[in-house]
Design a protein around this motif. Sequence first.
Motif, PDB file in Angstrom:
ATOM      1  N   ALA A  76       7.549 -30.106 -40.262  1.00 27.81           N
ATOM      2  CA  ALA A  76       6.739 -30.040 -39.042  1.00 27.81           C
ATOM      3  C   ALA A  76       7.230 -28.913 -38.139  1.00 27.81           C
ATOM      4  O   ALA A  76       6.430 -28.203 -37.516  1.00 27.81           O
ATOM      5  CB  ALA A  76       6.781 -31.379 -38.305  1.00 27.81           C
ATOM      6  N   GLY A  77       8.558 -28.748 -38.054  1.00 31.59           N
ATOM      7  CA  GLY A  77       9.109 -27.653 -37.258  1.00 31.59           C
ATOM      8  C   GLY A  77       8.710 -26.297 -37.819  1.00 31.59           C
ATOM      9  O   GLY A  77       8.370 -25.375 -37.070  1.00 31.59           O
ATOM     10  N   ILE A 129      12.722 -24.765 -37.780  1.00 31.69           N
ATOM     11  CA  ILE A 129      13.053 -25.786 -38.785  1.00 31.69           C
ATOM     12  C   ILE A 129      14.151 -26.705 -38.270  1.00 31.69           C
ATOM     13  O   ILE A 129      14.062 -27.940 -38.394  1.00 31.69           O
ATOM     14  CB  ILE A 129      13.479 -25.110 -40.100  1.00 31.69           C
ATOM     15  N   ALA A 130      15.185 -26.115 -37.667  1.00 33.09           N
ATOM     16  CA  ALA A 130      16.317 -26.904 -37.171  1.00 33.09           C
ATOM     17  C   ALA A 130      15.894 -27.835 -36.038  1.00 33.09           C
ATOM     18  O   ALA A 130      16.286 -29.018 -36.007  1.00 33.09           O
ATOM     19  CB  ALA A 130      17.436 -25.972 -36.709  1.00 33.09           C
ATOM     20  N   VAL A 131      15.088 -27.320 -35.128  1.00 31.81           N
ATOM     21  CA  VAL A 131      14.642 -28.142 -33.993  1.00 31.81           C
ATOM     22  C   VAL A 131      13.782 -29.298 -34.478  1.00 31.81           C
ATOM     23  O   VAL A 131      13.923 -30.439 -34.022  1.00 31.81           O
ATOM     24  CB  VAL A 131      13.869 -27.266 -32.978  1.00 31.81           C
ATOM     25  N   GLY A 132      12.872 -29.023 -35.424  1.00 37.27           N
ATOM     26  CA  GLY A 132      12.037 -30.092 -35.967  1.00 37.27           C
ATOM     27  C   GLY A 132      12.861 -31.157 -36.669  1.00 37.27           C
ATOM     28  O   GLY A 132      12.605 -32.361 -36.528  1.00 37.27           O
ATOM     29  N   ALA A 133      13.871 -30.727 -37.434  1.00 37.71           N
ATOM     30  CA  ALA A 133      14.732 -31.681 -38.140  1.00 37.71           C
ATOM     31  C   ALA A 133      15.529 -32.537 -37.161  1.00 37.71           C
ATOM     32  O   ALA A 133      15.661 -33.756 -37.345  1.00 37.71           O
ATOM     33  CB  ALA A 133      15.669 -30.932 -39.084  1.00 37.71           C
ATOM     34  N   LEU A 134      16.070 -31.911 -36.115  1.00 40.68           N
ATOM     35  CA  LEU A 134      16.844 -32.659 -35.118  1.00 40.68           C
ATOM     36  C   LEU A 134      15.960 -33.646 -34.363  1.00 40.68           C
ATOM     37  O   LEU A 134      16.378 -34.766 -34.054  1.00 40.68           O
ATOM     38  CB  LEU A 134      17.513 -31.693 -34.143  1.00 40.68           C
ATOM     39  N   PHE A 135      14.740 -33.227 -34.076  1.00 45.00           N
ATOM     40  CA  PHE A 135      13.816 -34.111 -33.356  1.00 45.00           C
ATOM     41  C   PHE A 135      13.450 -35.312 -34.223  1.00 45.00           C
ATOM     42  O   PHE A 135      13.330 -36.438 -33.721  1.00 45.00           O
ATOM     43  CB  PHE A 135      12.570 -33.323 -32.971  1.00 45.00           C
TER      44      PHE A 135
END
Length: 306
Positions: A198-199, A67-73
């Motif tokens: 999406a993440g 979730i965190a990686v998708g949000a950062l991306f």
Amino acid sequence: MDITVNILLTIATAATPLLIAAIGELVVERSGVLNLGVEGMMVIGAVGGFGAGYLTGSPWVGLLAAIAVGALFSLLFAVMTLSLATNQVATGLSLTLLGLGLSGMMGTRFVGQPGVRLPNLDIPGLSSIPIVGRLLFGQDPVFYISIALTAAVMWFLFKTRTGLTLRSIGDSHTSAHALGIKVIRYRYLAVIFGGACAGLAGGHLSLVYTPQWVENMSAGRGWIALALVVFASWRPWRVLAGAYIFGAVWIGQLHAQAFGIPVPSQMLSSLPYLATVVVLVLISRNKRLTMMNTPASLGQPFVPDR
């Protein structure tokens, strides 16, 4: 009967990442932003979730990391399109290409490694009910998150003041700005929410659907999620129905190959994408319905007066 239940379970599992990614993109497009980088955010979420789960041994940590990686991306997309006013289509496509390449590089060390799987729920007394127990009370936690997320987004968009504000921005960002609404702020939050979804969808792929890392394991699901939003006419409950239809097509081609149906495997593998094309063609023929439901400012950049 067991075969039928197993097929229904696999359809639900296949539909879950499509539903989550499409619901996130629906909120983004309702704000008037078109993010074509869903595929890239899904695959980067998949490798981020698998890597965090593999290194910590906890699938829940992996899910949060996805979730965190998708949000950062997605934040990268937001900065480029909302703050720097770059073209949304070109930026979204670039985000997908970046996600596919970056995930391949990050996942090199994880290829062939055993993954950690997010276990299914087991509710005593309920999970053991014939047929219904396994379908409703024995699914993985992300399945229930996807259903709750759909209901929450439906309530948010159509029953809350903030949801009405978000939809008004998608209909006319100029009018919303004239009323004193912080258009850029709302769109930032919508884009980040879509990236987090999406993440999460990508994390489901590498922690539930197939608990391992395989390069490009999203396999075009991000593009199908984008088509789902249009298929659903930007309505959450229609996204739910569409996700399960596409999930059934996806699983149907796998079972067709397993049963030895005399059709080339390449043709069967292309069925989900062929169904996507057919749906888009049918929708495009009904131009009146499409134009009536499409957010008027979708894909249009907004630069507030200085």
